[in-house]
Design an enzyme around this catalytic site. Sequence first.
Site, PDB file in Angstrom:
ATOM      1  N   ASP A   1       0.810  -1.222   0.000  1.00  0.00           N
ATOM      2  CA  ASP A   1       0.000   0.000   0.000  1.00  0.00           C
ATOM      3  C   ASP A   1       0.846   1.276   0.000  1.00  0.00           C
ATOM      4  OD1 ASP A   1      -2.760  -0.659  -0.104  1.00  0.00           O
ATOM      5  OD2 ASP A   1      -2.718  -1.343   1.976  1.00  0.00           O
TER       6      ASP A   1
ATOM      7  N   ARG B   1       1.064  -1.959   7.222  1.00  0.00           N
ATOM      8  CA  ARG B   1       1.487  -0.683   6.647  1.00  0.00           C
ATOM      9  C   ARG B   1       2.536   0.049   7.497  1.00  0.00           C
ATOM     10  NH1 ARG B   1      -2.647   3.157   3.742  1.00  0.00           N
ATOM     11  NH2 ARG B   1      -0.615   3.740   2.894  1.00  0.00           N
TER      12      ARG B   1
ATOM     13  N   ARG C   1      -9.185   5.004  11.428  1.00  0.00           N
ATOM     14  CA  ARG C   1      -7.724   4.853  11.354  1.00  0.00           C
ATOM     15  C   ARG C   1      -7.002   5.721  12.382  1.00  0.00           C
ATOM     16  NH1 ARG C   1      -6.123   2.484   6.613  1.00  0.00           N
ATOM     17  NH2 ARG C   1      -7.687   0.942   6.010  1.00  0.00           N
TER      18      ARG C   1
ATOM     19  N   HIS D   1     -11.312   7.041   5.839  1.00  0.00           N
ATOM     20  CA  HIS D   1     -10.376   8.168   5.935  1.00  0.00           C
ATOM     21  C   HIS D   1     -11.153   9.435   5.597  1.00  0.00           C
ATOM     22  CE1 HIS D   1      -6.213   6.085   5.065  1.00  0.00           C
ATOM     23  NE2 HIS D   1      -6.307   6.381   6.340  1.00  0.00           N
TER      24      HIS D   1
ATOM     25  N   CYS E   1      -5.243  10.075  -2.424  1.00  0.00           N
ATOM     26  CA  CYS E   1      -4.284   9.362  -1.559  1.00  0.00           C
ATOM     27  C   CYS E   1      -3.095   8.804  -2.326  1.00  0.00           C
ATOM     28  CB  CYS E   1      -4.979   8.302  -0.721  1.00  0.00           C
ATOM     29  SG  CYS E   1      -6.284   7.414  -1.494  1.00  0.00           S
TER      30      CYS E   1
HETATM   31  N1  ARG Z   1      -5.314  -0.055   1.228  1.00  0.00           N
HETATM   32  C1  ARG Z   1      -5.010   1.215   1.792  1.00  0.00           C
HETATM   33  C2  ARG Z   1      -5.493   1.265   3.220  1.00  0.00           C
HETATM   34  O1  ARG Z   1      -6.538   0.741   3.494  1.00  0.00           O
HETATM   35  C3  ARG Z   1      -5.624   2.312   0.979  1.00  0.00           C
HETATM   36  C4  ARG Z   1      -5.336   3.686   1.476  1.00  0.00           C
HETATM   37  C5  ARG Z   1      -6.006   4.730   0.677  1.00  0.00           C
HETATM   38  N2  ARG Z   1      -5.792   5.996   1.238  1.00  0.00           N
HETATM   39  C6  ARG Z   1      -6.706   6.919   1.514  1.00  0.00           C
HETATM   40  N3  ARG Z   1      -6.282   7.998   2.055  1.00  0.00           N
HETATM   41  N4  ARG Z   1      -7.968   6.764   1.326  1.00  0.00           N
HETATM   42  O2  ARG Z   1      -4.846   1.797   4.092  1.00  0.00           O
END
Ligand code: ARG
Length: 296
Positions: free
Chosen positions: A84, A115, A165, A194, A290
């Site tokens: 990612d 991550r 998150r 997000h 992103c």
């Molecule tokens: N697979 C990544 C995650 O879930 C995608 C991140 C996408 N970023 C965003 N800012 N929406 O962390």
Amino acid sequence: MLYTTAAALDFERQDLPALPQPAKVLLTTPDHFDVQYVINPHMEGHIGDIDHAQARKQWEAVKDAYAQLDLNIAVMAGAEGLLDMVFCANQTLPSIDPATGQKDVILSRMHAPERSPEVAHYAAYFEAAGYTVHALYDDPHTFEGMGDALWHAGRRLLWGGYGFRTDAAAYEPISDTLDVPIVLLRLDDPDFYHLDTCLSILDESTALIYPGAFDDEGLRMLSALFDTLIKADEQEARDLFAVNAHCPDGQHVLIQDGCTHTIEALRNAGFTPVPLDTSEFLKAGGSVFCMKLMYW
Ligand code: ARG
């Protein structure tokens, strides 16, 4: 100072220090991009489903779109095993204080262990670029950079999403370290995990939002600080990441292709939509916003 209600807002947008538009854009190559784990609802059903040649083409087109807008592009190589890492908005929050020229960067503490190792690559990058690097978080606090913390265009004000998150408590040390007010927005719907999936700040007075991702207080605070809120269609926001659009210059809006209603609404509001196909990246739960990081 953190703000959680519209009634508590004790400033006008115009009272806040001006923030220059960032001229630099960082992109990370999709060399090792893949879906092999599921950490958001969009990834479900997509394990092993990435067309890598297609992803590369789409990423190049995003890069070309920024080049056309005369932004200063930097490219970081994606690292092996960090699937990612291409989503380079999430590992840091860069900041500038125009009064002093001081540049700071807050490092994320990623929610998913898969991550976590991405962050060190960006820390090294910003250290080399002359930024003061801040690692603010220990257990249990997590923070996902410009996935959840968004600069207001043209003003030194942060919008801070929390709930999936990033936890709300993560914003206190950011506000202290950067000496910046932060308006907190609670996120309610897991498809919009997000803040950058449901709020795209287009210029100082205009934002594109998906209202269903916010609670009433969040919507009140958005209405208080923006003159115009363009509302994205639910299906486009949920399935095509319409709100993960990016307006780097107050005029052009890089947005997922096929977001017909949102594109029309942007046009009607005087913006210039630039449709791009990011379908391979949608499978991982991300689109244009992103896939880049703006900094000074
Ligand atoms: N697979 C990544 C995650 O879930 C995608 C991140 C996408 N970023 C965003 N800012 N929406 O962390």
